[in-house]
Scaffold this active site. Structure first.
Site, PDB file in Angstrom:
ATOM      1  N   HIS A 175       7.246-120.651  -4.968  1.00  0.00           N
ATOM      2  CA  HIS A 175       6.091-120.124  -5.699  1.00  0.00           C
ATOM      3  C   HIS A 175       6.223-118.618  -5.887  1.00  0.00           C
ATOM      4  O   HIS A 175       6.837-117.910  -5.074  1.00  0.00           O
ATOM      5  CB  HIS A 175       4.764-120.502  -5.038  1.00  0.00           C
ATOM      6  CG  HIS A 175       4.564-120.019  -3.631  1.00  0.00           C
ATOM      7  ND1 HIS A 175       4.166-118.738  -3.327  1.00  0.00           N
ATOM      8  CD2 HIS A 175       4.672-120.666  -2.441  1.00  0.00           C
ATOM      9  CE1 HIS A 175       4.038-118.615  -2.017  1.00  0.00           C
ATOM     10  NE2 HIS A 175       4.346-119.753  -1.446  1.00  0.00           N
ATOM     11  N   ASP A 207       3.797-116.186  -6.107  1.00  0.00           N
ATOM     12  CA  ASP A 207       2.843-115.234  -5.534  1.00  0.00           C
ATOM     13  C   ASP A 207       3.039-115.039  -4.035  1.00  0.00           C
ATOM     14  O   ASP A 207       3.677-115.852  -3.360  1.00  0.00           O
ATOM     15  CB  ASP A 207       1.407-115.667  -5.819  1.00  0.00           C
ATOM     16  CG  ASP A 207       1.074-117.043  -5.247  1.00  0.00           C
ATOM     17  OD1 ASP A 207       1.972-117.912  -5.218  1.00  0.00           O
ATOM     18  OD2 ASP A 207      -0.080-117.256  -4.832  1.00  0.00           O
ATOM     19  N   ASP A 227       7.263-115.236   2.573  1.00  0.00           N
ATOM     20  CA  ASP A 227       6.583-116.461   2.164  1.00  0.00           C
ATOM     21  C   ASP A 227       6.056-116.239   0.742  1.00  0.00           C
ATOM     22  O   ASP A 227       5.061-115.560   0.559  1.00  0.00           O
ATOM     23  CB  ASP A 227       5.435-116.758   3.127  1.00  0.00           C
ATOM     24  CG  ASP A 227       4.494-117.850   2.652  1.00  0.00           C
ATOM     25  OD1 ASP A 227       4.887-118.627   1.767  1.00  0.00           O
ATOM     26  OD2 ASP A 227       3.356-117.910   3.168  1.00  0.00           O
ATOM     27  N   GLU A 233       0.189-120.206  -5.924  1.00  0.00           N
ATOM     28  CA  GLU A 233       0.163-121.254  -4.900  1.00  0.00           C
ATOM     29  C   GLU A 233      -0.795-120.919  -3.775  1.00  0.00           C
ATOM     30  O   GLU A 233      -1.508-121.785  -3.252  1.00  0.00           O
ATOM     31  CB  GLU A 233       1.585-121.456  -4.349  1.00  0.00           C
ATOM     32  CG  GLU A 233       1.720-122.599  -3.354  1.00  0.00           C
ATOM     33  CD  GLU A 233       1.567-122.198  -1.902  1.00  0.00           C
ATOM     34  OE1 GLU A 233       1.537-123.091  -1.033  1.00  0.00           O
ATOM     35  OE2 GLU A 233       1.451-120.979  -1.622  1.00  0.00           O
ATOM     36  N   GLU A 234      -0.820-119.642  -3.384  1.00  0.00           N
ATOM     37  CA  GLU A 234      -1.529-119.267  -2.161  1.00  0.00           C
ATOM     38  C   GLU A 234      -3.048-119.361  -2.280  1.00  0.00           C
ATOM     39  O   GLU A 234      -3.739-119.420  -1.270  1.00  0.00           O
ATOM     40  CB  GLU A 234      -1.139-117.845  -1.747  1.00  0.00           C
ATOM     41  CG  GLU A 234       0.336-117.662  -1.388  1.00  0.00           C
ATOM     42  CD  GLU A 234       0.708-118.296  -0.059  1.00  0.00           C
ATOM     43  OE1 GLU A 234      -0.149-118.959   0.539  1.00  0.00           O
ATOM     44  OE2 GLU A 234       1.858-118.120   0.380  1.00  0.00           O
ATOM     45  N   ASP A 287       9.737-123.564   0.864  1.00  0.00           N
ATOM     46  CA  ASP A 287       8.569-122.869   1.400  1.00  0.00           C
ATOM     47  C   ASP A 287       8.327-123.145   2.883  1.00  0.00           C
ATOM     48  O   ASP A 287       7.249-122.876   3.398  1.00  0.00           O
ATOM     49  CB  ASP A 287       7.333-123.266   0.581  1.00  0.00           C
ATOM     50  CG  ASP A 287       6.183-122.278   0.724  1.00  0.00           C
ATOM     51  OD1 ASP A 287       6.413-121.177   1.245  1.00  0.00           O
ATOM     52  OD2 ASP A 287       5.061-122.616   0.319  1.00  0.00           O
ATOM     53  N   HIS A 319       1.124-114.476   6.223  1.00  0.00           N
ATOM     54  CA  HIS A 319      -0.274-114.200   5.845  1.00  0.00           C
ATOM     55  C   HIS A 319      -0.881-113.084   6.696  1.00  0.00           C
ATOM     56  O   HIS A 319      -2.100-112.927   6.717  1.00  0.00           O
ATOM     57  CB  HIS A 319      -1.150-115.451   5.919  1.00  0.00           C
ATOM     58  CG  HIS A 319      -0.735-116.546   4.984  1.00  0.00           C
ATOM     59  ND1 HIS A 319      -1.540-117.633   4.721  1.00  0.00           N
ATOM     60  CD2 HIS A 319       0.383-116.727   4.249  1.00  0.00           C
ATOM     61  CE1 HIS A 319      -0.925-118.441   3.866  1.00  0.00           C
ATOM     62  NE2 HIS A 319       0.249-117.903   3.576  1.00  0.00           N
TER      63      HIS A 319
END
Length: 485
Positions: free
Chosen positions: A76, A78, A115, A145-146, A169, A457
């Protein structure tokens, strides 16, 4: 960026450095997407974007490999934008600043974007390396995606030609993922009433900070502190006793990140100000005793600020604090089928008072649709008791494990041949896009692999350099080993 140029494998690290230099938080991926499509066109690769912005790039098979099953490498576009409180950084404008710290690549005060930036870089590096042997190849890069998997939701049937999809991922080298949790967003909205603050009150700000934070799926079982919940616990214990008037509450920034910081602005009777500071100091000692092994830097700060004119009335204050304090958080249930795997969880991710409303935003995850629904019903019931409006939206399915998957077996065999050890076959308690891909491409065989990334994150995110090399060996060997149609 020059530090990464010294790392192996190349050009993976150089491509990752370029990705870091282009801002690409969720909803702001367009600059990176434009760069990648321009690069693909310059390299002579067929490429196209669909209606939601996903990118698809095709590379022909290496001579002699034309009869192999076509493969799609997927990542992904983002990244999650999180920064330390003392870091000045605009994720929509400023580049990520990666640096090498021993065995790890980190970022200066922000999330690194490994990530899924490492996975994206690996897919582009495969395109760039003409020495690799592989069959017909596609690279699929999805949007946003996030924050809700918009790209995966918008993927249309018939666009991809691949029989096999390798999702990049995952975040633990030596583990092969064959399933994942589904999720749903849940918001509780409580109407608030305000009133003037009496003149003999003084205004203070409470700041709970210094928590690690982390991925609300992969890290939910680690016993990390949730700043929203910890601050609500303090307010529930002392708001009525000290006649605290709640002016504001603000905690967390993303529903899929465990919140590291939360703030409450309070008006306190002047004669109770010292008492507030005393019980706050005691509470910090309590948290250090309870969480000190995992949360070594927790802090609880009380400071005087400019007088506020109004605060929630007592009824609104009590309803909000009770609702937030009673909202479950963390692991709800472990799986009976996959030992050691979380089945169902939720994260109280973002809490704000705005526009005469309190909003509590949660992300529920579960391997089972029934597990998601059970938590939705619990939160709905709490909302009814508190008089709040509740809304569940953005539900996405899990990826059901397929024990007979040929590509999973091939990855395991290839890993054993390369490294003389057996990888771990896992189901991850996080939202991979594979579950959504199965809807337009039900026959596609899927697997997920990746290097070791910790602290995703959060500003503690880091990528293990040696594991990136092992992941690259596995990925390139796997592409060579894909069987004929």
């Amino acid at each position: 960026m020059s530090e990464l140029s010294q790392l192996s494998p190349q050009p993976l690290w150089d491509i990752f450095a370029k990705i870091c230099s282009i801002p690409h938080p969720s909803y702001h991926e367009e600059q990176l997407a434009s760069y990648i499509t321009a690069w693909a066109t310059e390299q002579g690769f067929w490429n196209e974007r669909d209606e939601v912005g996903n990118i698809l790039i095709r590379k022909p098979a290496t001579p002699g490999y034309e009869n192999r099953k076509p493969v799609a490498l997927q990542a992904h576009l983002d990244m999650v934008p999180q920064k330390n409180n003392d870091t000045l950084h605009d994720f929509t404008q400023d580049p990520i600043q990666p640096w090498v710290d021993g065995e790890w690549v980190k970022a200066r005060g922000t999330t690194l974007g490994a990530d899924n930036g490492i996975g994206m870089a690996s897919a582009l590096a495969v395109l760039a390396d003409n020495s690799l042997q592989h069959g017909p190849l596609e690279v699929l890069l999805t949007m946003t995606e996030e924050t809700g998997m918009a790209g995966a939701f918008g993927l249309q049937p018939g666009w991809l030609q691949a029989d096999i999809l390798i999702n990049t991922d995952s975040e633990e080298e030596g583990e092969i993922y064959m399933g994942c949790a589904g999720g749903v967003d849940f918001t509780s909205s409580l109407e608030l009433n305000y009133e003037a603050i009496p003149s003999d009150y003084q205004t203070m700000k409470l700041t709970l900070k210094g928590l690690k934070g982390g991925h609300s799926g992969c890290d939910i079982h680690l016993g990390l502190g949730n700043a929203n919940k910890l601050l609500a616990r303090f307010l529930f214990a002392h708001a009525q006793r000290l006649d605290l008037r709640l002016v504001d509450f603000n905690g967390g920034t993303l529903r899929n990140a465990i919140p590291r910081e939360a703030y409450a602005t309070l008006a306190v009777p002047s004669q109770q100000a010292d008492r507030l500071k005393s019980v706050a100091a005691d509470y910090l000692l309590t948290l250090q005793n309870e969480l000190g092994l995992v949360e070594k830097n927790i802090a609880f700060v009380v400071e005087d600020i400019t007088h506020a004119p109004q605060a929630l009335d007592v009824r609104s204050r009590d309803a909000f604090i009770a609702l937030l304090n009673s909202t479950p958080n963390g692991v709800i249930r472990h799986s009976d089928v996959m030992k050691g795997v979380v089945e169902t969880s939720l994260n109280v991710g973002v809490v704000k008072l705005e526009d005469n409303q309190a909003k509590i935003n949660c992300l529920i995850r579960s391997l089972l649709d029934s597990g998601k629904q059970s938590v939705v019903e619990t939160l709905t019931a709490l909302g009814q008791l508190a008089g709040a409006h509740t809304l569940a939206k953005g539900s996405y399915p899990g990826w059901q494990p397929d024990g007979s998957s040929p590509v999973m077996a091939l990855v395991r065999t290839t890993y054993e041949q390369l490294f003389d050890k057996t990888p771990s076959i896992q189901v991850i308690h996080a939202g991979l896009e594979c579950g959504l891909f199965k809807e337009p491409y039900p026959q596609m065989d899927m697997v997920s692999i990746g290097p070791t990334i910790t602290g995703a994150h959060s500003p503690d995110e880091q990528a293990h350099i040696a594991s990136v090399g092992l992941y690259w060996q596995l990925l390139t060997a796997l592409l060579k080993a894909i069987p004929a149609k």
